[in-house]
Design a protein around this motif. Structure first.
Motif, PDB file in Angstrom:
ATOM      1  N   GLY A 192       0.595  -1.182   0.092  1.00 55.65           N
ATOM      2  CA  GLY A 192      -0.125  -0.030  -0.121  1.00 55.65           C
ATOM      3  C   GLY A 192       0.810   1.172  -0.080  1.00 55.65           C
ATOM      4  N   VAL A 193       2.050   1.044   0.521  1.00 56.63           N
ATOM      5  CA  VAL A 193       2.972   2.348   0.540  1.00 56.63           C
ATOM      6  C   VAL A 193       4.074   2.487  -0.594  1.00 56.63           C
ATOM      7  N   VAL A 194       4.379   1.212  -1.086  1.00 53.57           N
ATOM      8  CA  VAL A 194       5.664   1.110  -1.598  1.00 53.57           C
ATOM      9  C   VAL A 194       5.255   0.764  -3.122  1.00 53.57           C
ATOM     10  N   PRO A 195       6.028   1.774  -4.047  1.00 58.67           N
ATOM     11  CA  PRO A 195       5.729   1.343  -5.388  1.00 58.67           C
ATOM     12  C   PRO A 195       6.279  -0.018  -5.940  1.00 58.67           C
ATOM     13  N   ALA A 196       5.150  -0.653  -6.834  1.00 59.32           N
ATOM     14  CA  ALA A 196       5.357  -2.014  -6.909  1.00 59.32           C
ATOM     15  C   ALA A 196       6.493  -2.293  -7.525  1.00 59.32           C
ATOM     16  N   ARG A 197       7.263  -1.612  -8.152  1.00 61.88           N
ATOM     17  CA  ARG A 197       8.565  -1.796  -8.779  1.00 61.88           C
ATOM     18  C   ARG A 197       9.446  -2.218  -7.848  1.00 61.88           C
ATOM     19  N   ARG A 198       9.377  -1.578  -6.607  1.00 60.47           N
ATOM     20  CA  ARG A 198      10.416  -1.382  -5.422  1.00 60.47           C
ATOM     21  C   ARG A 198      10.360  -2.499  -4.380  1.00 60.47           C
ATOM     22  N   LEU A 199       9.175  -3.188  -4.447  1.00 60.15           N
ATOM     23  CA  LEU A 199       8.458  -4.161  -3.324  1.00 60.15           C
ATOM     24  C   LEU A 199       9.895  -5.337  -3.031  1.00 60.15           C
ATOM     25  N   ALA A 200      10.025  -5.899  -4.146  1.00 56.29           N
ATOM     26  CA  ALA A 200      11.371  -6.805  -4.009  1.00 56.29           C
ATOM     27  C   ALA A 200      12.561  -6.566  -3.271  1.00 56.29           C
ATOM     28  N   ARG A 201      12.779  -5.036  -3.012  1.00 58.48           N
ATOM     29  CA  ARG A 201      13.784  -4.707  -2.277  1.00 58.48           C
ATOM     30  C   ARG A 201      13.638  -4.958  -0.852  1.00 58.48           C
ATOM     31  N   PHE A 202      12.605  -5.106  -0.209  1.00 59.86           N
ATOM     32  CA  PHE A 202      12.434  -5.140   1.228  1.00 59.86           C
ATOM     33  C   PHE A 202      11.946  -6.412   1.674  1.00 59.86           C
ATOM     34  N   GLU A 203      12.518  -7.145   2.756  1.00 60.65           N
ATOM     35  CA  GLU A 203      12.327  -8.448   3.480  1.00 60.65           C
ATOM     36  C   GLU A 203      11.090  -8.113   4.692  1.00 60.65           C
ATOM     37  N   PRO A 204       9.885  -8.441   4.607  1.00 66.16           N
ATOM     38  CA  PRO A 204       9.415  -8.115   5.767  1.00 66.16           C
ATOM     39  C   PRO A 204       9.677  -9.045   7.089  1.00 66.16           C
TER      40      PRO A 204
END
Length: 221
Positions: A192-204
Motif C-alpha cells: 500500500g505504501v511502496v511502489p510495486a517496482r520497489r517491493l522486491a527490495r524489502f524483506e518483511p
C-alpha cells in the motif's frame, strides 16, 4: 581520580543497575499499579534506603525504564540499509528485545499502562514515531515510498500497529510468534505504501544483517 572514589562510584552504579533490573522484573510481572517500592527493593536485593538514594519514587523508576528502552534497541546499527528496511528491522529489533530483555518488556508495558493514566505522557510514543518518521522520510526521498503518502501518519500507524501486534502475541503465545506476526504486518502494509517496482527490495521478516546480529552467526529464522 583516587582509587577509593572510583570504587565507590562503581559500587553505586552497580547498585543503580541492580535496582533497574529489579524494578523491570517487578513491573514486567505485576505492572505499575500493583508494584510497590518494597517489591522493587526485594527484587533488587537492596535496602529501601539504597533505593531512595538513586530514585526518589516509583514514578522516577518507571520513567527511567520507559526512556531507556530506546537505548537498549539501537536504531542506527543498519544505517547503510534503505530507510524502509531500517524501519522494518527496527520493529523486529523491538520484537527481539521484548522476547529477550526484561527491561524492554517492562518499558513497553509501562508505556502502555502510563498511556492509560489520567494524565498520560505521550513522550515514549512520540520518540519512537519520530525515529520511524526519519527512516521513512529517507525512504520517500529515495523513491521507496509513494509520493502521496503522509510520512507522519504512516509512522504513527506503524508504531500503533506494532503495539497492538505485540500485545496480541503476548496474550496468545507469550510472544513466541511475535516475529512472524510482525512480518505479517509488513507483508500487508508494504504494497500500500511502496511502489510495486520497489517491493522486491524489502524483506518483511527482517534483513539478513538483522538476523546475523540477533543470532550472532549470520543465520536467519
Amino acid at each position: 581520580m583516587a582509587t577509593g572514589t572510583r570504587t565507590r562510584q562503581e559500587r553505586a552504579e552497580a547498585t543503580r543497575q541492580a535496582i533497574l533490573d529489579g524494578a523491570a522484573t517487578a513491573f514486567d510481572a505485576a505492572g505499575f499499579g500493583s508494584t510497590s517500592l518494597t517489591d522493587i527493593a526485594n527484587h533488587s536485593g537492596v535496602t529501601k534506603g539504597a533505593l531512595y538514594f538513586h530514585f526518589q519514587s516509583k514514578e522516577a523508576l518507571a520513567q527511567e525504564l520507559m526512556t531507556a528502552q530506546f537505548d537498549l534497541v539501537p536504531y542506527d546499527a543498519d544505517a547503510e540499509l534503505p530507510g524502509m528496511q531500517r524501519a522494518i528491522d527496527l520493529t523486529h529489533r523491538m520484537a527481539h528485545g521484548l522476547r529477550s530483555s526484561v527491561r524492554v518488556r517492562a518499558g513497553i508495558r509501562l508505556v502502555i499502562e502510563v498511556g492509560s493514566f489520567t494524565e498520560p505522557d505521550p513522550t515514549p510514543y512520540n520518540t519512537w514515531i519520530d525515529s520511524v518518521r526519519d527512516m521513512l522520510t529517507h525512504a520517500q526521498g529515495a523513491g521507496d515510498v509513494k509520493p502521496g503518502v503522509n510520512i507522519g501518519d504512516l509512522a504513527t500507524y506503524i508504531v500503533g500497529a506494532f503495539a497492538g501486534v505485540q500485545i496480541t502475541s503476548q496474550v496468545r503465545t507469550g510472544r513466541e510468534d511475535l516475529h512472524d506476526r510482525v512480518a505479517d504486518m509488513w507483508t500487508w502494509l508494504l504494497p500500500g505504501v511502496v511502489p510495486a517496482r520497489r517491493l522486491a527490495r524489502f524483506e518483511p521478516a527482517g534483513s539478513e544483517g538483522l538476523w546475523a546480529a540477533i543470532n550472532g552467526d549470520g543465520t536467519t529464522g
